[in-house]
Motif scaffolding. Structure first.
Motif, mmCIF file in Angstrom:
data_model
loop_
_atom_site.group_PDB
_atom_site.id
_atom_site.type_symbol
_atom_site.label_atom_id
_atom_site.label_comp_id
_atom_site.label_asym_id
_atom_site.label_seq_id
_atom_site.Cartn_x
_atom_site.Cartn_y
_atom_site.Cartn_z
ATOM 1 N N ARG A 1 10.570 34.454 -2.742
ATOM 2 C CA ARG A 1 11.758 35.189 -2.853
ATOM 3 C C ARG A 1 11.400 36.750 -3.377
ATOM 4 N NH1 ARG A 1 17.367 33.786 -1.728
ATOM 5 N NH2 ARG A 1 16.457 31.769 -0.945
ATOM 6 N N LYS B 1 18.560 35.089 1.708
ATOM 7 C CA LYS B 1 17.859 34.441 2.737
ATOM 8 C C LYS B 1 16.363 35.069 2.991
ATOM 9 C CE LYS B 1 18.105 31.985 7.397
ATOM 10 N NZ LYS B 1 19.036 31.663 8.525
ATOM 11 N N ASP B 2 15.428 34.098 3.014
ATOM 12 C CA ASP B 2 13.988 34.645 3.296
ATOM 13 C C ASP B 2 13.547 33.616 4.401
ATOM 14 O OD1 ASP B 2 11.215 35.350 3.377
ATOM 15 O OD2 ASP B 2 11.205 34.997 1.120
#
Length: 110
Positions: A54, A69-70
């Motif tokens: 993150r 979002k990753d």
């Protein structure tokens, strides 16, 4: 992986102990999909490689960016830009949890 030396007239044949070699994609922010607008909140995406943990994303004063979002190769960001900030090209700095950073340019327009 092992290394082996063939026998010669002066040396015996010998092999090294086995060693594991791992190839890793380098961390890099490559491009931004989308643009931001002063006085508004936008959702944009940073495309790259080896995002993990993150990452945090920062830019110029008056801009906040939060990773929502990753996927490892794409970061979706919620970006809010203070009203009155001039349009132009700016830079996001993506920072991983291990301290490594990568920079990528983005556009701010009306």
């Amino acid at each position: 992986m092992t290394a082996t030396k063939a026998a010669s007239t002066t040396n015996l044949a010998v092999s090294s102990a086995a060693t594991t070699v791992t190839f890793v994609k380098p961390f890099k922010a490559v491009r931004v999909v989308g643009f931001v607008v002063a006085g508004k909140t936008s959702i944009i995406t940073i495309i790259g490689t080896a995002f993990f943990g993150r990452p945090t994303v920062t830019s110029h004063a008056g801009t906040t960016a939060r990773v929502i979002k990753d996927t490892g190769t794409a970061l979706s960001l919620k970006v809010t830009v203070k009203a009155g900030t001039k349009n132009g090209t700016y830079t996001f700095t993506v920072k991983l949890s291990n301290g490594k950073t990568s920079k990528v340019k983005y556009t701010q327009r009306a």
